[in-house]
Design an enzyme around this catalytic site. Structure first.
Site, mmCIF file in Angstrom:
data_model
loop_
_atom_site.group_PDB
_atom_site.id
_atom_site.type_symbol
_atom_site.label_atom_id
_atom_site.label_comp_id
_atom_site.label_asym_id
_atom_site.label_seq_id
_atom_site.Cartn_x
_atom_site.Cartn_y
_atom_site.Cartn_z
ATOM 1 C CE LYS A 191 -13.844 -2.917 0.044
ATOM 2 N NZ LYS A 191 -12.880 -2.769 1.141
ATOM 3 C CE LYS A 213 -4.419 -1.700 1.121
ATOM 4 N NZ LYS A 213 -5.725 -1.502 1.675
ATOM 5 C CE LYS A 253 -6.061 -7.834 -1.036
ATOM 6 N NZ LYS A 253 -7.488 -7.544 -0.981
HETATM 7 P P1 ATP Z 1 -8.618 -2.277 0.075
HETATM 8 O O1 ATP Z 1 -7.983 -2.398 -1.279
HETATM 9 O O2 ATP Z 1 -9.192 -0.948 0.386
HETATM 10 O O3 ATP Z 1 -7.723 -2.820 1.174
HETATM 11 P P2 ATP Z 1 -9.944 -4.814 -0.062
HETATM 12 O O4 ATP Z 1 -10.552 -5.181 -1.339
HETATM 13 O O5 ATP Z 1 -8.634 -5.443 0.312
HETATM 14 O O6 ATP Z 1 -9.887 -3.237 0.011
HETATM 15 P P3 ATP Z 1 -10.869 -4.995 2.682
HETATM 16 O O7 ATP Z 1 -11.992 -4.154 3.180
HETATM 17 O O8 ATP Z 1 -9.465 -4.577 3.031
HETATM 18 O O9 ATP Z 1 -11.015 -5.121 1.084
HETATM 19 O O10 ATP Z 1 -11.067 -6.493 3.141
HETATM 20 C C1 ATP Z 1 -12.324 -7.039 3.562
HETATM 21 C C2 ATP Z 1 -12.213 -8.547 3.664
HETATM 22 O O11 ATP Z 1 -12.127 -9.110 2.340
HETATM 23 C C3 ATP Z 1 -10.947 -9.043 4.385
HETATM 24 O O12 ATP Z 1 -11.304 -10.182 5.162
HETATM 25 C C4 ATP Z 1 -10.021 -9.443 3.289
HETATM 26 O O13 ATP Z 1 -9.085 -10.436 3.689
HETATM 27 C C5 ATP Z 1 -10.999 -9.983 2.264
HETATM 28 N N1 ATP Z 1 -10.462 -9.891 0.905
HETATM 29 C C6 ATP Z 1 -10.088 -8.752 0.276
HETATM 30 N N2 ATP Z 1 -9.677 -9.028 -0.973
HETATM 31 C C7 ATP Z 1 -9.769 -10.380 -1.129
HETATM 32 C C8 ATP Z 1 -9.485 -11.273 -2.209
HETATM 33 N N3 ATP Z 1 -9.020 -10.826 -3.369
HETATM 34 N N4 ATP Z 1 -9.721 -12.596 -2.031
HETATM 35 C C9 ATP Z 1 -10.204 -13.060 -0.843
HETATM 36 N N5 ATP Z 1 -10.498 -12.259 0.209
HETATM 37 C C10 ATP Z 1 -10.282 -10.939 0.084
HETATM 38 MG MG MG Z 2 -7.640 -4.735 2.050
#
Ligand code: ATP
Ligand code: MG
Length: 342
Positions: free
Chosen positions: A203, A120, A200
């Site tokens: 968002k 990040k 991965k």
């Molecule tokens: P950001 O990019 O803002 O960190 P994010 O997509 O990683 O957003 P989070 O809100 O950080 O989403 O994570 C919410 C939940 O979703 C966490 O339990 C995280 O481990 C899970 N998660 C996020 N991305 C993935 C993915 N690609 N596959 C499986 N689980 C995920």
């Molecule tokens: Mg995240």
């Protein structure tokens, strides 16, 4: 809220940083709903962790709207606030209070090893703030404030959970047995790759299919999704085990029709099925299954007052546990005298 015998406590969080996507759904939210609907569900709290979202730059004022939108999405996915506690992190100030105490317990060396920080910080080079670095400490507080022992998350959070266990151990050693050591609960898809096939799905990376995506967008995004990199021509044999599209078939085709997934696997290996048709079929399944979620999401988003009421009810339930833990913690660390000596 008291814990009944043998019942464990679950905590997990999601950031209001944008539309939740297939990775969030398959890695986290779907597990939350399955756990809630199990015959003997654990006591569960799910939080929209808005203070974590402050670590990246956002238009001022948008966090409240993002929080309400995310609440609508979680309800649309099947979370039921009558059976679980759903609340906004900043509504319960004990999170940041315990976060500070854990900053005085956690080791800098442990935080320096966090791969998500490196990722990040790379992504946000002009805003590498202290919060981005210390975020796993606040996350440890989020979990341990409720003395949760199970944390259903994607595997990007496993390293952060190791820190939560380390905070619990260090605190307990220094101030007396107070916190359990929480364990991660991983789903069958703990790390969904983005449609670009590289990192991965996140968002913040813009490589997502969101749960509110329109059917034509889903189809367009899947059309260009990366599959097996070794399959260059239509007649090359495929390797489903490395293909994101095949992983998604497992989730969206598999539950209703496991035989079809087995056939897709065999036909991909023999090149009888090409990527274009395979993707079209997947797009149909995803459109079918996200449709009702999208409709419910839109219906909830039109009722912001009801969403606020639900979050307020969640706040009350969460605050009761948080207050009790912090009273205990203040006595343990010695900033308050024990109640019987006052
Ligand atoms: P950001 O990019 O803002 O960190 P994010 O997509 O990683 O957003 P989070 O809100 O950080 O989403 O994570 C919410 C939940 O979703 C966490 O339990 C995280 O481990 C899970 N998660 C996020 N991305 C993935 C993915 N690609 N596959 C499986 N689980 C995920
Ligand atoms: Mg995240």
């Amino acid at each position: 809220m008291t814990e009944s015998k043998g019942r464990q406590r679950i905590f997990s969080g999601i950031q209001p940083t944008g539309e939740p996507h297939l990775g969030n759904y398959l890695g986290a939210i779907r597990q939350w709903v399955q756990q809630q609907n199990a015959p003997a569900p654990h006591d569960a709290l799910y939080s929209i962790v808005d203070y974590h979202a402050l670590t990246i730059e956002m238009e001022p004022g948008s966090l409240d709207r993002f929080t309400l939108d995310l609440t609508a999405s979680l309800l649309a996915c099947g979370l039921d606030p009558e059976r679980i506690t759903l609340f906004r992190q900043s509504d319960v100030p004990e999170h940041t209070e315990l976060g500070w105490i854990f900053s005085c317990v956690a080791a800098m060396g442990d935080l320096h090893r966090m791969t998500q920080f490196k990722d990040k910080a790379d992504q946000n080079k002009d805003n590498v703030n202290v919060g981005l670095f210390a975020y796993p400490v606040l996350q440890s507080a989020d979990i341990l404030l409720y003395k949760a022992n199970l944390v259903p998350v994607g595997d990007d959070q496993v390293q952060h959970l190791e820190l939560a266990r380390e905070c619990a151990r260090r605190f307990n050693r220094r101030f007396g047995e107070t916190f359990p050591e929480p364990q991660p609960l991983l789903s069958t898809v703990p790390r969904l790759k983005g449609l670009d096939g590289s990192a991965k799905m996140s968002k913040s990376k813009g490589n997502t299919v969101s749960l509110s995506e329109a059917p034509e967008q889903i189809r367009a995004k899947l059309k260009v999704a990366v599959t097996d990199p070794a399959r260059l021509r239509r007649n090359d044999p495929g390797h489903p085990e490395v293909c994101n599209v095949f992983t998604l078939h497992g989730c969206f085709t598999g539950p209703a029709n496991p035989a079809r997934v087995a056939a897709i696997e065999a036909d991909c290996r023999s090149a009888a099925l090409g990527c274009v048709d395979c993707k079209k079929e997947l797009a149909d399944r995803i459109v079918e299954q996200l449709g009702p979620i999208r409709d419910r999401q839109a219906a909830w988003r039109a009722r912001p007052d009801d969403l606020r009421d639900l979050l307020e009810k969640g706040r009350r339930k969460a605050a009761e546990i948080a207050r009790a833990t912090m009273e205990e913690v203040r006595v343990r660390i010695g900033v308050r005298a024990p109640p019987n000596s006052r």
